[in-house]
Design an enzyme around this catalytic site. Structure first.
Site, PDB file in Angstrom:
ATOM      1  N   CYS A 121       0.814  -1.223   0.000  1.00 32.68           N
ATOM      2  CA  CYS A 121       0.000   0.000   0.000  1.00 32.68           C
ATOM      3  C   CYS A 121       0.849   1.276   0.000  1.00 32.68           C
ATOM      4  O   CYS A 121       0.356   2.352  -0.345  1.00 32.68           O
ATOM      5  CB  CYS A 121      -0.944   0.014   1.192  1.00 32.68           C
ATOM      6  N   HIS A 258      -3.284   7.653   2.018  1.00 35.96           N
ATOM      7  CA  HIS A 258      -3.717   6.316   1.607  1.00 35.96           C
ATOM      8  C   HIS A 258      -5.081   6.044   2.242  1.00 35.96           C
ATOM      9  O   HIS A 258      -5.297   6.367   3.402  1.00 35.96           O
ATOM     10  CB  HIS A 258      -2.684   5.292   2.077  1.00 35.96           C
ATOM     11  N   ASN A 288      -9.979   0.266   0.078  1.00 30.70           N
ATOM     12  CA  ASN A 288      -8.514   0.299   0.039  1.00 30.70           C
ATOM     13  C   ASN A 288      -8.033  -0.308  -1.284  1.00 30.70           C
ATOM     14  O   ASN A 288      -8.109  -1.526  -1.465  1.00 30.70           O
ATOM     15  CB  ASN A 288      -7.974  -0.487   1.247  1.00 30.70           C
TER      16      ASN A 288
HETATM   17  N1  COA Z   1     -18.086  -7.774   9.809  1.00 34.73           N
HETATM   18  C1  COA Z   1     -18.480  -8.019  11.065  1.00 34.73           C
HETATM   19  N2  COA Z   1     -17.639  -8.309  12.054  1.00 34.73           N
HETATM   20  C2  COA Z   1     -16.333  -8.348  11.773  1.00 34.73           C
HETATM   21  C3  COA Z   1     -15.858  -8.088  10.481  1.00 34.73           C
HETATM   22  C4  COA Z   1     -16.781  -7.803   9.477  1.00 34.73           C
HETATM   23  N3  COA Z   1     -16.415  -7.545   8.220  1.00 34.73           N
HETATM   24  N4  COA Z   1     -14.500  -8.188  10.497  1.00 34.73           N
HETATM   25  C5  COA Z   1     -14.152  -8.499  11.755  1.00 34.73           C
HETATM   26  N5  COA Z   1     -15.260  -8.591  12.523  1.00 34.73           N
HETATM   27  C6  COA Z   1     -15.356  -8.922  13.935  1.00 34.73           C
HETATM   28  C7  COA Z   1     -14.215  -9.756  14.436  1.00 34.73           C
HETATM   29  O1  COA Z   1     -14.407 -11.120  14.130  1.00 34.73           O
HETATM   30  C8  COA Z   1     -14.249  -9.494  15.899  1.00 34.73           C
HETATM   31  O2  COA Z   1     -15.263 -10.298  16.463  1.00 34.73           O
HETATM   32  P1  COA Z   1     -15.062 -10.992  17.902  1.00 34.73           P
HETATM   33  O3  COA Z   1     -14.875  -9.858  18.854  1.00 34.73           O
HETATM   34  O4  COA Z   1     -16.324 -11.746  18.083  1.00 34.73           O
HETATM   35  O5  COA Z   1     -13.837 -11.831  17.756  1.00 34.73           O
HETATM   36  C9  COA Z   1     -14.738  -8.045  15.992  1.00 34.73           C
HETATM   37  O6  COA Z   1     -15.305  -7.744  14.711  1.00 34.73           O
HETATM   38  C10 COA Z   1     -13.625  -7.074  16.292  1.00 34.73           C
HETATM   39  O7  COA Z   1     -12.533  -7.376  15.443  1.00 34.73           O
HETATM   40  P2  COA Z   1     -11.297  -6.426  15.334  1.00 34.73           P
HETATM   41  O8  COA Z   1     -10.380  -6.950  14.283  1.00 34.73           O
HETATM   42  O9  COA Z   1     -10.716  -6.155  16.680  1.00 34.73           O
HETATM   43  O10 COA Z   1     -12.055  -5.110  14.823  1.00 34.73           O
HETATM   44  P3  COA Z   1     -11.492  -3.668  14.604  1.00 34.73           P
HETATM   45  O11 COA Z   1     -12.319  -2.674  15.311  1.00 34.73           O
HETATM   46  O12 COA Z   1     -10.007  -3.608  14.784  1.00 34.73           O
HETATM   47  O13 COA Z   1     -11.794  -3.430  13.053  1.00 34.73           O
HETATM   48  C11 COA Z   1     -10.576  -3.518  10.979  1.00 34.73           C
HETATM   49  C12 COA Z   1     -11.276  -4.315  12.107  1.00 34.73           C
HETATM   50  C13 COA Z   1      -9.945  -4.498  10.017  1.00 34.73           C
HETATM   51  C14 COA Z   1     -11.629  -2.693  10.282  1.00 34.73           C
HETATM   52  C15 COA Z   1      -9.510  -2.596  11.606  1.00 34.73           C
HETATM   53  O14 COA Z   1      -8.709  -3.337  12.492  1.00 34.73           O
HETATM   54  C16 COA Z   1      -8.648  -1.962  10.584  1.00 34.73           C
HETATM   55  O15 COA Z   1      -9.085  -1.194   9.768  1.00 34.73           O
HETATM   56  N6  COA Z   1      -7.327  -2.231  10.664  1.00 34.73           N
HETATM   57  C17 COA Z   1      -6.370  -1.670   9.759  1.00 34.73           C
HETATM   58  C18 COA Z   1      -6.432  -2.440   8.528  1.00 34.73           C
HETATM   59  C19 COA Z   1      -5.749  -1.742   7.412  1.00 34.73           C
HETATM   60  O16 COA Z   1      -5.890  -0.578   7.232  1.00 34.73           O
HETATM   61  N7  COA Z   1      -5.025  -2.534   6.658  1.00 34.73           N
HETATM   62  C20 COA Z   1      -4.421  -2.111   5.482  1.00 34.73           C
HETATM   63  C21 COA Z   1      -3.223  -1.309   5.747  1.00 34.73           C
HETATM   64  S1  COA Z   1      -2.647  -0.882   4.201  1.00 34.73           S
END
Ligand code: COA
Length: 331
Positions: A121, A258, A288
């Site tokens: 990215c 980004h 993204n």
């Molecule tokens: N729909 C519903 N629930 C979801 C889900 C979805 N698409 N994806 C994950 N969950 C759930 C998880 O399973 C977890 O459930 P649990 O508590 O029962 O285990 C819960 O949501 C929380 O998961 P978590 O990963 O802690 O959520 P979060 O608040 O961190 O949000 C992201 C998840 C991926 C949106 C967030 O972490 C994020 O944006 N991270 C950065 C990713 C990124 O930018 N990557 C690219 C960099 S270039």
């Protein structure tokens, strides 16, 4: 004897911007039919409402060529002028040759320099900095720097934690040398900061590759851990890029980050003291698109008249590696 005045400094100036998004739009509701998620969860946690998806048979080079053609037209150039092509991508058409070589052939550009940059990215910021090294050294008169991705080809469509986050697209800029005064009033790339921490590989990677298991692999991510690193890492790189450019972050007219997650880019803006009205956001519509997200966002802001020549832009990104970086450009 008459003294010949030497040019003070060569700057890498962005003379044209273009973007391309595949026709097909995939909504959050459509994804909720294949994984256990909801429109509400995706919007609330990421700011994403929809994303574009490449058609069957539409390769990264096709998206790249479409974006590059628009950027060339905006710059008043043709493919015949291009002597350097850098494609930032994580989803190349083939393991080799470089997608940049395929783009050169499809554009009908003459023999010149063409290669890919792989920084996931962060690829566009990395590629722009590499192009600057060649353009500002007088080794390229007309460069194409392209971020292009078919991220849908790398996704595990059973993993709700990743498949909802990404989209396909391409963005491109034409970069040309212009004489400057060597001051921050010059148009062009004024400064950058690039970073990589290879010890964080396990947070975001593809679980395949030619020399490991002879497969392409699928994207794997520990989202919440990536999130934790994002704001702190990016903010440090922004500060370093501003210092390198000799400007204050407060002087920036437009912040073009980004587009991974609305919460990350708002967090970075807040931490760096950047007013929300200066932030270009396309994450709701594009999701993204990895290396394509910054040039796509820039294209949107140029097309609607927000970004004007002479304005100061701040670009930043973070991705697998982990890589991250920022650059400052007077547009
Ligand atoms: N729909 C519903 N629930 C979801 C889900 C979805 N698409 N994806 C994950 N969950 C759930 C998880 O399973 C977890 O459930 P649990 O508590 O029962 O285990 C819960 O949501 C929380 O998961 P978590 O990963 O802690 O959520 P979060 O608040 O961190 O949000 C992201 C998840 C991926 C949106 C967030 O972490 C994020 O944006 N991270 C950065 C990713 C990124 O930018 N990557 C690219 C960099 S270039």
């Amino acid at each position: 004897m008459e003294l010949r005045e030497l040019p003070k400094v060569l700057r890498s100036v962005l003379t044209g911007v273009g973007g391309y998004l595949p026709e097909r739009v995939v909504t959050n509701d459509e994804l909720a039919q294949i994984v256990d998620t909801s429109d509400e969860w995706i919007r609330e946690r990421t700011g994403i409402a929809r994303r574009h998806r490449a058609a069957e048979g539409e390769a990264t080079s096709d998206l790249a060529v479409a974006a590059a053609s628009k950027a060339l037209a905006a710059a008043g150039r043709t493919a015949a002028d291009v002597d350097l092509i850098i494609v930032a991508t994580t989803t190349p058409d083939l393991t080799f040759p470089a997608t940049a070589a395929i783009v050169q052939r499809k554009l009908g550009a003459p023999i010149g320099i063409a290669f890919d940059v792989q920084a996931v990215c962060s690829g566009f910021v990395y590629a722009l900095s590499v192009a600057d090294g060649l353009v500002a050294a007088g080794r390229s008169k007309c460069a194409l720097v392209i971020g292009a991705e078919v991220m849908s080809s790398l996704l595990d469509w059973t993993d709700r934690g990743t498949c909802v986050l990404f989209g396909d697209g391409a963005g491109a800029v034409v970069v040309e040398p212009r004489e400057g005064e060597g001051t921050t009033a010059d148009r062009g790339l004024l400064g950058f900061a690039l970073r990589c921490d290879g010890t964080k590989q396990d947070l975001l990677y593809a679980d395949g590759g030619p020399s490991s298991n002879r497969q392409v692999g699928l994207l794997r991510m520990l989202g919440n851990q990536v999130f934790r690193h994002a704001v702190v890492n990016i903010s440090e790189a922004i500060s370093a890029a501003a210092t390198d450019a000799g400007v204050a972050v407060a002087d920036v007219d437009w912040f073009v980050p980004h587009q991974a997650n609305l919460r990350i880019l708002q967090g970075v803006a807040h931490r760096c003291g950047i007013d929300e009205v200066k932030v270009v956001t396309t994450v709701a519509e594009h999701a993204n698109t990895s290396a394509a997200s910054i040039p796509l966002a820039l294209d949107a802001a140029v097309a609607d008249g927000r970004v004007q020549p002479g304005q100061l832009l701040l670009l930043e990104a973070m991705g697998g590696g982990l890589t991250w970086g920022a650059c400052v450009i007077r547009f």
